[in-house]
Design a protein around this motif. Structure first.
Motif, PDB file in Angstrom:
ATOM      1  N   ALA A 192       0.837  -1.188   0.000  1.00  0.00           N
ATOM      2  CA  ALA A 192       0.000   0.000   0.000  1.00  0.00           C
ATOM      3  C   ALA A 192       0.876   1.244   0.000  1.00  0.00           C
ATOM      4  CB  ALA A 192      -0.906   0.014   1.225  1.00  0.00           C
ATOM      5  N   ILE A 240      -5.763   1.611   6.390  1.00  0.00           N
ATOM      6  CA  ILE A 240      -5.148   0.836   5.309  1.00  0.00           C
ATOM      7  C   ILE A 240      -5.897  -0.479   5.090  1.00  0.00           C
ATOM      8  CG2 ILE A 240      -3.070  -0.469   4.665  1.00  0.00           C
ATOM      9  CD1 ILE A 240      -1.472   1.879   5.940  1.00  0.00           C
ATOM     10  N   TYR A 286      -7.913  -1.665   1.781  1.00  0.00           N
ATOM     11  CA  TYR A 286      -7.531  -2.926   1.142  1.00  0.00           C
ATOM     12  C   TYR A 286      -8.746  -3.835   0.973  1.00  0.00           C
ATOM     13  CZ  TYR A 286      -5.578  -7.607   0.690  1.00  0.00           C
ATOM     14  OH  TYR A 286      -5.307  -8.889   0.272  1.00  0.00           O
TER      15      TYR A 286
END
Length: 99
Positions: free
Chosen positions: A14, A68, A72
């Motif tokens: 990421a 994050i 995702y």
């Protein structure tokens, strides 16, 4: 995808942009037997890994992980919901893109 260590799988990467002022690349997203977690960018120096950057507080680290992993999981849901012919078209387009 199998990770570097047998206990890890589904490794992805990421990048986050903070207030359009700084980007942090190469944040690893790892799914282990103990659950999903992230690792911040680092490099190997001898037998150790040295952090390039990391959250200062536990609270910010937890917030970063939450943001994050939610992003995702949203991308994975989008991918799963695509029709096979759309995935094939995207694959062909990416192969034919000029460098």
């Amino acid at each position: 995808m199998k990770g570097e260590n047998d206990e890890y799988s589904n490794q992805s990467y990421a990048t986050i942009n903070i207030k359009d002022m700084i980007a942090v690349n190469s944040i690893r997203i790892i799914d282990s037997v103990e659950g999903m977690f992230i690792t911040m960018p680092s490099f190997r120096k001898g037998d150790e890994y040295v952090s390039i950057c990391s959250p200062i507080t536990k609270e910010f680290g937890n917030l970063l992980k939450e943001i994050i992993l939610e992003a995702y999981q949203e991308k994975m849901r989008e991918y799963i919901m695509k029709r096979p012919e759309d995935l094939e078209k995207e694959k062909e387009e990416s192969v034919n893109e000029p460098e």
